[in-house]
Design a protein around this motif. Sequence first.
Motif, PDB file in Angstrom:
ATOM      1  N   ASN A 176      -3.877  16.405 -11.482  1.00  0.00           N
ATOM      2  CA  ASN A 176      -3.919  14.765 -11.599  1.00  0.00           C
ATOM      3  C   ASN A 176      -5.243  14.044 -11.366  1.00  0.00           C
ATOM      4  O   ASN A 176      -5.321  13.563 -10.216  1.00  0.00           O
ATOM      5  N   ILE A 177      -6.228  14.618 -11.939  1.00  0.00           N
ATOM      6  CA  ILE A 177      -7.617  14.216 -11.735  1.00  0.00           C
ATOM      7  C   ILE A 177      -8.018  12.824 -11.717  1.00  0.00           C
ATOM      8  O   ILE A 177      -8.675  12.294 -11.079  1.00  0.00           O
ATOM      9  N   ASP A 178      -6.992  11.934 -12.483  1.00  0.00           N
ATOM     10  CA  ASP A 178      -7.326  10.626 -12.375  1.00  0.00           C
ATOM     11  C   ASP A 178      -6.640   9.742 -11.283  1.00  0.00           C
ATOM     12  O   ASP A 178      -6.623   8.635 -11.223  1.00  0.00           O
ATOM     13  N   ASN A 179      -5.816  10.503 -10.300  1.00  0.00           N
ATOM     14  CA  ASN A 179      -5.144  10.009  -9.322  1.00  0.00           C
ATOM     15  C   ASN A 179      -5.806   9.872  -8.121  1.00  0.00           C
ATOM     16  O   ASN A 179      -5.535   9.615  -7.093  1.00  0.00           O
ATOM     17  N   CYS A 180      -7.211  10.130  -8.213  1.00  0.00           N
ATOM     18  CA  CYS A 180      -8.068   9.795  -6.818  1.00  0.00           C
ATOM     19  C   CYS A 180      -8.811   8.554  -7.190  1.00  0.00           C
ATOM     20  O   CYS A 180      -9.670   8.448  -8.095  1.00  0.00           O
ATOM     21  N   ILE A 181      -8.615   7.507  -6.665  1.00  0.00           N
ATOM     22  CA  ILE A 181      -8.955   6.335  -6.650  1.00  0.00           C
ATOM     23  C   ILE A 181      -9.670   5.793  -5.508  1.00  0.00           C
ATOM     24  O   ILE A 181      -8.970   5.771  -4.284  1.00  0.00           O
ATOM     25  N   LEU A 182     -10.908   5.343  -5.469  1.00  0.00           N
ATOM     26  CA  LEU A 182     -11.695   4.824  -4.295  1.00  0.00           C
ATOM     27  C   LEU A 182     -11.900   3.213  -4.507  1.00  0.00           C
ATOM     28  O   LEU A 182     -12.693   3.098  -5.516  1.00  0.00           O
ATOM     29  N   THR A 183     -11.584   2.398  -3.775  1.00  0.00           N
ATOM     30  CA  THR A 183     -11.874   0.960  -4.026  1.00  0.00           C
ATOM     31  C   THR A 183     -12.658   0.613  -2.886  1.00  0.00           C
ATOM     32  O   THR A 183     -12.311   0.600  -1.596  1.00  0.00           O
ATOM     33  N   ILE A 184     -14.087   0.079  -2.996  1.00  0.00           N
ATOM     34  CA  ILE A 184     -14.708  -0.453  -1.997  1.00  0.00           C
ATOM     35  C   ILE A 184     -14.956  -1.859  -2.104  1.00  0.00           C
ATOM     36  O   ILE A 184     -15.777  -2.209  -2.868  1.00  0.00           O
ATOM     37  N   ASN A 185     -14.473  -2.670  -0.883  1.00  0.00           N
ATOM     38  CA  ASN A 185     -14.610  -4.259  -1.131  1.00  0.00           C
ATOM     39  C   ASN A 185     -15.659  -4.835  -0.220  1.00  0.00           C
ATOM     40  O   ASN A 185     -16.029  -5.799  -0.299  1.00  0.00           O
ATOM     41  N   GLY A 186     -15.899  -4.058   0.785  1.00  0.00           N
ATOM     42  CA  GLY A 186     -17.047  -4.382   1.698  1.00  0.00           C
ATOM     43  C   GLY A 186     -17.497  -3.157   2.793  1.00  0.00           C
ATOM     44  O   GLY A 186     -16.641  -2.160   2.621  1.00  0.00           O
ATOM     45  N   GLY A 187     -18.148  -3.593   3.642  1.00  0.00           N
ATOM     46  CA  GLY A 187     -18.491  -2.205   4.649  1.00  0.00           C
ATOM     47  C   GLY A 187     -19.981  -1.978   4.624  1.00  0.00           C
ATOM     48  O   GLY A 187     -20.727  -2.458   3.807  1.00  0.00           O
ATOM     49  N   GLU A 188     -20.347  -1.400   5.719  1.00  0.00           N
ATOM     50  CA  GLU A 188     -21.706  -0.689   5.957  1.00  0.00           C
ATOM     51  C   GLU A 188     -21.784   0.727   5.900  1.00  0.00           C
ATOM     52  O   GLU A 188     -20.762   1.370   6.697  1.00  0.00           O
ATOM     53  N   PHE A 189     -22.647   1.389   5.175  1.00  0.00           N
ATOM     54  CA  PHE A 189     -22.539   2.593   4.912  1.00  0.00           C
ATOM     55  C   PHE A 189     -24.000   3.362   5.261  1.00  0.00           C
ATOM     56  O   PHE A 189     -25.013   2.759   4.866  1.00  0.00           O
ATOM     57  N   ILE A 190     -23.924   4.173   6.274  1.00  0.00           N
ATOM     58  CA  ILE A 190     -25.073   4.885   6.836  1.00  0.00           C
ATOM     59  C   ILE A 190     -25.079   6.294   6.614  1.00  0.00           C
ATOM     60  O   ILE A 190     -24.303   6.814   7.234  1.00  0.00           O
ATOM     61  N   ALA A 191     -26.050   7.047   6.026  1.00  0.00           N
ATOM     62  CA  ALA A 191     -26.087   8.475   5.944  1.00  0.00           C
ATOM     63  C   ALA A 191     -27.370   9.220   6.191  1.00  0.00           C
ATOM     64  O   ALA A 191     -28.404   8.714   5.498  1.00  0.00           O
TER      65      ALA A 191
END
Length: 266
Positions: A176-191
């Motif tokens: 089910n490779i299309d069943n992996c869904i990420l939605t980003i509507n906001g936030g702060e990301f540091i790496a």
Amino acid sequence: GSYRVGTVGYDTFEEALAAAKSNKSTLALQTQMIYENESALVNEGETLTLDLNGYTWKPSTKWYTIQNKGTLTIKDSSSDNSGNVTSWTSGKTGSSLIDNWGTLTIENGNYYSTGSTVVKNEPNATLVINGGKFELNNTETGCNAILNYAKATINNGKVISHGGAAVYTTIGDINNIDNCILTINGGEFIATNKFFSPQTRKQIDIGIEIADMAKEDKTESPIKVVLSLIKQMLVRDEGWKEYYASEMDTIVEDNAESQVYDRLLK
């Protein structure tokens, strides 16, 4: 009591947990907490809201500090947002501060891990992050702050990774490779090394491409185009599955920085 469910106090966590699950209500901490039970905090069919209430859910001696298999909401109602969940699993491959197999919503709070990941969203699970601080302090290969194998939505919050990606999305079920869904509507990301995994960057690229197409389509409003796409994903439309698979096949694993994050800020 050390724990509160509604207006009732309980001396033991087990009593409070049973009452909160029975009433599908909120269990508020009134003391520091160590949960040593080897079973999941919330099992399939159960519902719980956990209020850190300014206290710390201390390290456990398991592979995860909190495991959810039902419906769990975690929040911190303290005025200074001082509630914490921490882990002890330093350097343990596959260890997670929070391991989600069900439906998990995180409203706010502070989450710190020295294990492999802070929040792990397992195959077929659902994760919603509305706020909070998530910090991973592990430079070992394969350690990422947010690890998503299924459906995740990040609406706000701060994600910090002192090693791998801040957010890593990858296939949880090869069938089910299309069943992996990420939605980003906001936030702060540091790496330290990279903001997003190659898989996540590709998914963001797909989203940007579709958004651009929606803007160019003069026959339908952009929001209708996006809603149509979401429907295709949910009903597992064959055309969408073929398109998604072909796009994901173009991923090249490398350590190069991506400009996707900068594009999201525009």
